[in-house]
Design a protein around this motif. Sequence first.
Motif, PDB file in Angstrom:
ATOM      1  N   LEU A 202       0.814  -1.141  -0.010  1.00 22.43           N
ATOM      2  CA  LEU A 202      -0.035  -0.052   0.152  1.00 22.43           C
ATOM      3  C   LEU A 202       1.006   1.231  -0.003  1.00 22.43           C
ATOM      4  CD1 LEU A 202      -2.947   0.570   0.005  1.00 22.43           C
ATOM      5  CD2 LEU A 202      -2.892   0.412   2.549  1.00 22.43           C
ATOM      6  N   THR A 203       1.950   1.288   0.754  1.00 25.38           N
ATOM      7  CA  THR A 203       2.826   2.379   0.932  1.00 25.38           C
ATOM      8  C   THR A 203       3.654   2.505  -0.331  1.00 25.38           C
ATOM      9  OG1 THR A 203       3.105   1.887   3.377  1.00 25.38           O
ATOM     10  CG2 THR A 203       4.596   3.531   2.428  1.00 25.38           C
ATOM     11  N   GLY A 204       4.051   1.416  -0.664  1.00 26.24           N
ATOM     12  CA  GLY A 204       5.069   1.547  -2.057  1.00 26.24           C
ATOM     13  C   GLY A 204       3.993   2.130  -3.188  1.00 26.24           C
ATOM     14  N   ILE A 205       2.942   1.550  -3.482  1.00 22.33           N
ATOM     15  CA  ILE A 205       2.195   1.828  -4.643  1.00 22.33           C
ATOM     16  C   ILE A 205       1.768   3.407  -4.300  1.00 22.33           C
ATOM     17  CG2 ILE A 205       0.311   1.610  -6.121  1.00 22.33           C
ATOM     18  CD1 ILE A 205       0.657  -1.677  -5.299  1.00 22.33           C
ATOM     19  N   ALA A 206       1.379   3.602  -3.241  1.00 22.26           N
ATOM     20  CA  ALA A 206       1.021   4.946  -3.047  1.00 22.26           C
ATOM     21  C   ALA A 206       2.141   6.085  -3.151  1.00 22.26           C
ATOM     22  CB  ALA A 206       0.426   5.297  -1.613  1.00 22.26           C
ATOM     23  N   VAL A 207       3.271   5.705  -2.847  1.00 23.98           N
ATOM     24  CA  VAL A 207       4.542   6.749  -2.928  1.00 23.98           C
ATOM     25  C   VAL A 207       4.676   6.808  -4.455  1.00 23.98           C
ATOM     26  CG1 VAL A 207       6.885   6.828  -2.742  1.00 23.98           C
ATOM     27  CG2 VAL A 207       5.447   6.304  -0.720  1.00 23.98           C
ATOM     28  N   VAL A 208       4.682   5.843  -5.179  1.00 24.80           N
ATOM     29  CA  VAL A 208       5.189   6.008  -6.810  1.00 24.80           C
ATOM     30  C   VAL A 208       3.956   6.625  -7.225  1.00 24.80           C
ATOM     31  CG1 VAL A 208       5.313   4.399  -8.933  1.00 24.80           C
ATOM     32  CG2 VAL A 208       6.473   3.555  -6.749  1.00 24.80           C
ATOM     33  N   ALA A 209       2.789   6.249  -7.134  1.00 20.25           N
ATOM     34  CA  ALA A 209       1.841   6.699  -7.733  1.00 20.25           C
ATOM     35  C   ALA A 209       1.615   8.429  -7.551  1.00 20.25           C
ATOM     36  CB  ALA A 209       0.336   6.258  -7.463  1.00 20.25           C
ATOM     37  N   SER A 210       1.706   8.824  -6.284  1.00 20.57           N
ATOM     38  CA  SER A 210       1.586  10.353  -5.937  1.00 20.57           C
ATOM     39  C   SER A 210       2.825  10.861  -6.272  1.00 20.57           C
ATOM     40  CB  SER A 210       1.463  10.152  -4.089  1.00 20.57           C
ATOM     41  OG  SER A 210       2.819   9.885  -3.781  1.00 20.57           O
ATOM     42  N   THR A 211       3.920  10.366  -6.270  1.00 15.38           N
ATOM     43  CA  THR A 211       4.966  11.094  -6.987  1.00 15.38           C
ATOM     44  C   THR A 211       4.946  11.427  -8.503  1.00 15.38           C
ATOM     45  OG1 THR A 211       6.580   9.725  -5.603  1.00 15.38           O
ATOM     46  CG2 THR A 211       7.489  11.282  -7.356  1.00 15.38           C
ATOM     47  N   LEU A 212       4.183  10.171  -9.151  1.00 13.59           N
ATOM     48  CA  LEU A 212       4.066  10.598 -10.669  1.00 13.59           C
ATOM     49  C   LEU A 212       2.771  11.586 -10.895  1.00 13.59           C
ATOM     50  CD1 LEU A 212       4.062   6.832 -11.983  1.00 13.59           C
ATOM     51  CD2 LEU A 212       5.729   8.571 -12.291  1.00 13.59           C
ATOM     52  N   LEU A 213       2.043  11.558  -9.777  1.00 17.62           N
ATOM     53  CA  LEU A 213       0.775  12.704  -9.901  1.00 17.62           C
ATOM     54  C   LEU A 213       1.548  14.133  -9.580  1.00 17.62           C
ATOM     55  CD1 LEU A 213      -2.078  13.026 -10.406  1.00 17.62           C
ATOM     56  CD2 LEU A 213      -2.556  12.373  -7.842  1.00 17.62           C
ATOM     57  N   ALA A 214       2.487  14.102  -8.556  1.00 18.22           N
ATOM     58  CA  ALA A 214       2.898  15.219  -8.063  1.00 18.22           C
ATOM     59  C   ALA A 214       3.761  16.085  -9.274  1.00 18.22           C
ATOM     60  CB  ALA A 214       4.009  15.087  -6.884  1.00 18.22           C
TER      61      ALA A 214
ATOM     62  N   ALA B 219      -7.149   7.294  -1.537  1.00 20.33           N
ATOM     63  CA  ALA B 219      -7.100   8.328  -0.728  1.00 20.33           C
ATOM     64  C   ALA B 219      -5.534   8.646  -0.050  1.00 20.33           C
ATOM     65  CB  ALA B 219      -7.708   7.724   0.733  1.00 20.33           C
ATOM     66  N   LEU B 220      -4.775   7.733   0.112  1.00 26.48           N
ATOM     67  CA  LEU B 220      -3.479   7.733   0.298  1.00 26.48           C
ATOM     68  C   LEU B 220      -2.642   8.526  -0.905  1.00 26.48           C
ATOM     69  CD1 LEU B 220      -1.938   4.449   1.867  1.00 26.48           C
ATOM     70  CD2 LEU B 220      -1.687   6.780   2.857  1.00 26.48           C
ATOM     71  N   SER B 221      -2.858   8.020  -2.141  1.00 24.99           N
ATOM     72  CA  SER B 221      -2.175   8.562  -3.020  1.00 24.99           C
ATOM     73  C   SER B 221      -2.467  10.299  -3.368  1.00 24.99           C
ATOM     74  CB  SER B 221      -2.288   8.112  -4.342  1.00 24.99           C
ATOM     75  OG  SER B 221      -1.984   6.531  -4.122  1.00 24.99           O
TER      76      SER B 221
ATOM     77  N   ALA C 210       0.255  13.130  -2.962  1.00 23.79           N
ATOM     78  CA  ALA C 210       0.506  14.091  -4.116  1.00 23.79           C
ATOM     79  C   ALA C 210       0.606  15.349  -3.884  1.00 23.79           C
ATOM     80  CB  ALA C 210      -0.559  13.649  -5.225  1.00 23.79           C
ATOM     81  N   ALA C 211      -0.122  15.794  -2.973  1.00 26.29           N
ATOM     82  CA  ALA C 211      -0.201  17.273  -2.401  1.00 26.29           C
ATOM     83  C   ALA C 211       0.980  17.672  -1.743  1.00 26.29           C
ATOM     84  CB  ALA C 211      -1.394  17.510  -1.500  1.00 26.29           C
ATOM     85  N   TYR C 212       1.413  17.028  -0.937  1.00 24.78           N
ATOM     86  CA  TYR C 212       2.526  16.960  -0.119  1.00 24.78           C
ATOM     87  C   TYR C 212       3.941  16.719  -0.963  1.00 24.78           C
ATOM     88  CZ  TYR C 212       0.373  16.898   4.279  1.00 24.78           C
ATOM     89  OH  TYR C 212      -0.447  17.403   5.323  1.00 24.78           O
ATOM     90  N   CYS C 213       3.925  15.775  -2.008  1.00 25.22           N
ATOM     91  CA  CYS C 213       4.996  15.490  -3.029  1.00 25.22           C
ATOM     92  C   CYS C 213       5.190  16.832  -3.783  1.00 25.22           C
ATOM     93  CB  CYS C 213       4.779  14.128  -3.360  1.00 25.22           C
ATOM     94  SG  CYS C 213       6.133  13.528  -4.312  1.00 25.22           S
ATOM     95  N   ALA C 214       4.078  17.360  -4.083  1.00 25.54           N
ATOM     96  CA  ALA C 214       4.051  18.416  -5.064  1.00 25.54           C
ATOM     97  C   ALA C 214       4.810  19.496  -4.631  1.00 25.54           C
ATOM     98  CB  ALA C 214       2.753  18.777  -5.679  1.00 25.54           C
ATOM     99  N   GLU C 215       4.462  19.807  -3.246  1.00 21.16           N
ATOM    100  CA  GLU C 215       5.284  20.910  -2.517  1.00 21.16           C
ATOM    101  C   GLU C 215       7.036  20.552  -2.415  1.00 21.16           C
ATOM    102  OE1 GLU C 215       2.989  23.324  -3.120  1.00 21.16           O
ATOM    103  OE2 GLU C 215       3.526  24.083  -1.220  1.00 21.16           O
ATOM    104  N   ILE C 216       7.070  19.196  -1.890  1.00 25.89           N
ATOM    105  CA  ILE C 216       8.493  18.868  -2.094  1.00 25.89           C
ATOM    106  C   ILE C 216       9.212  19.106  -3.304  1.00 25.89           C
ATOM    107  CG2 ILE C 216       9.992  16.774  -1.638  1.00 25.89           C
ATOM    108  CD1 ILE C 216       7.823  15.898   0.373  1.00 25.89           C
ATOM    109  N   LEU C 217       8.652  18.835  -4.319  1.00 19.78           N
ATOM    110  CA  LEU C 217       9.273  18.796  -5.734  1.00 19.78           C
ATOM    111  C   LEU C 217       9.441  20.444  -6.114  1.00 19.78           C
ATOM    112  CD1 LEU C 217       7.341  16.214  -8.003  1.00 19.78           C
ATOM    113  CD2 LEU C 217       9.808  16.133  -7.289  1.00 19.78           C
ATOM    114  N   ARG C 218       8.738  21.209  -5.651  1.00 15.71           N
ATOM    115  CA  ARG C 218       8.584  22.467  -5.857  1.00 15.71           C
ATOM    116  C   ARG C 218       9.619  23.315  -5.144  1.00 15.71           C
ATOM    117  NH1 ARG C 218       5.894  27.543  -4.337  1.00 15.71           N
ATOM    118  NH2 ARG C 218       5.517  26.610  -2.596  1.00 15.71           N
ATOM    119  N   ALA C 219       9.758  22.586  -3.987  1.00 20.72           N
ATOM    120  CA  ALA C 219      11.005  23.356  -3.160  1.00 20.72           C
ATOM    121  C   ALA C 219      12.309  23.018  -3.970  1.00 20.72           C
ATOM    122  CB  ALA C 219      10.989  22.763  -1.664  1.00 20.72           C
ATOM    123  N   GLY C 220      12.296  21.536  -4.264  1.00 22.29           N
ATOM    124  CA  GLY C 220      13.552  20.927  -4.969  1.00 22.29           C
ATOM    125  C   GLY C 220      13.801  21.891  -6.434  1.00 22.29           C
ATOM    126  N   TYR C 221      12.848  22.158  -7.106  1.00 20.08           N
ATOM    127  CA  TYR C 221      12.987  22.960  -8.221  1.00 20.08           C
ATOM    128  C   TYR C 221      13.514  24.370  -8.064  1.00 20.08           C
ATOM    129  CZ  TYR C 221      11.403  19.546 -11.799  1.00 20.08           C
ATOM    130  OH  TYR C 221      11.177  18.585 -12.733  1.00 20.08           O
TER     131      TYR C 221
END
Lengths: 269, 220
Positions: B26-38, B95-97, B101-112
């Motif tokens: 559940l965690t692994g798939i949600a992390v991958v899916a949410s990163t792709l969405l982010a 629900a998890l993904s 994705a919302a959190y991950c998008a913010e992390i990516l934005r900070a990274g960029y």
Amino acid sequence: MTDRRRFITAGLAFGVATAVLGGFARVALAQASPILSEVQKRGTIRIATVAGNPPYSSIKPDGTPEGYDIDIGNEFAAALKVKPEWIIVDSPGRITALQTGKADMTVANFTNTLERSTAIAFTRPYVIVGSNYMVKTSSPLQKVEQVNKPGIKVGVPRGGTAEGICQANTPNAEMVRFNTVTDAFLALKSGQVDAQILDSLQDASFLAQEGASFRNLPGNYSYEEIAIGLPAGDADWFRILDAFVRQLVGSGEDARLFKKWFGYDLPPL
Amino acid sequence: MYQFNLRAILVYFDRLPQSIAVTLALTGIAVVASTLLAFPIAKARMSGIPPLVVLARAYVELFRNIPILVLLYVYYFGLAQAGLHLSTWWAALLALSTNAAAYCAEILRAGYSAIPSGQREAARSLGLRAWQIEVFVVLPQVARVIIPPFANHCIGVLLGSSIAAVVGVADLADWMLATGSDSFRYMESFLVAATIYIVLCQGVAAVIAAIDRRARAGLR
């Protein structure tokens, strides 16, 4: 110097030991029931119940509980002349709350089973119910035998007696566990499960509310003594609570409260 | 007094490996899916095109401010009433993904935003194409910057996955609740589950720290 220090240490140890032992002795002498003495000292009695379980117990929008079980708990608190403090738990939380001393008792549509009796204590029952399989009126399911097939989903509240009923009568169906009875009902209503196992009285009240949308499959699948739960090991607390239930039933007050919440007469005890 | 006895729940341990596998899946798939969405969300947020920026901000603020539990109820019960029947597993994953994705998008934005614009300009002056700049110049540096917050993010998703047990997904939290309610040994099952969650989180942190060390090796 060292002798003096040792003497002081010994004296201190003796003092602490006397104080602790004396404290225990006082508690043991003053009150037969440790729970009762706690309750009286506190001025409140902590009663655990479940939410989302009408008409036994549910939470009003203002956050206060109401229902048949709530009335019973409030009457007991009034009899002890203390204030009731309701603690909301989920089905398995009823046992944990008693085991860990977070609650002094439960009035929570709680079935006395032998397994549970090994962990906590119960009074005599104040109502006896059965269990039914409920489906949507439009469902093709007509008999419980038809539920017992792979691919058929049966919703049950977690940690309740319905889990065992499902395993015993419909082991081939897929059991889906929910945290409250209303969640399980919502799953049936929204079509996420095909059937739900419910306390027969609750069943009747859901049927009364929801009109023609649901029906029961024929057959009663359990005998459940609904009783007040209390921590194991306090015989005097049991004596008090059991006497309360005996008189609640004997005086007709139980039947009056039942009729108030269920709208019909209390089934024979 | 509660008598603590771990041996009383030993018979339930044979179901542990499977429930841990469910939690990890559940965690692994949600992390991958949410990163792709982010990625598209973060890109839209930084695009400077007003409607895209507004949409991306709306997504982040919406899904960052709704508890996973509420999302799960909406996907599992709410959508079902509208006729879309997601299984407990898919509802939990969604629900998890969507939350992650919302959190991950913010992390990516900070990274960029941590990459100096001079890097892009230098790459352009060397004649690299836009996609080459992105893949060979910017992304490797973004990855290096976001690894530490990403580790925290993964742990958050792992812990958040325990909410799936509310609708009966057979994960580690479900094992804990089922074992407790079956054996009446709640404290023991809580303790076992808590210990395993700690080990899993430490494992995730260790794996990402190893990746981090490798990523930084070139910088020394």
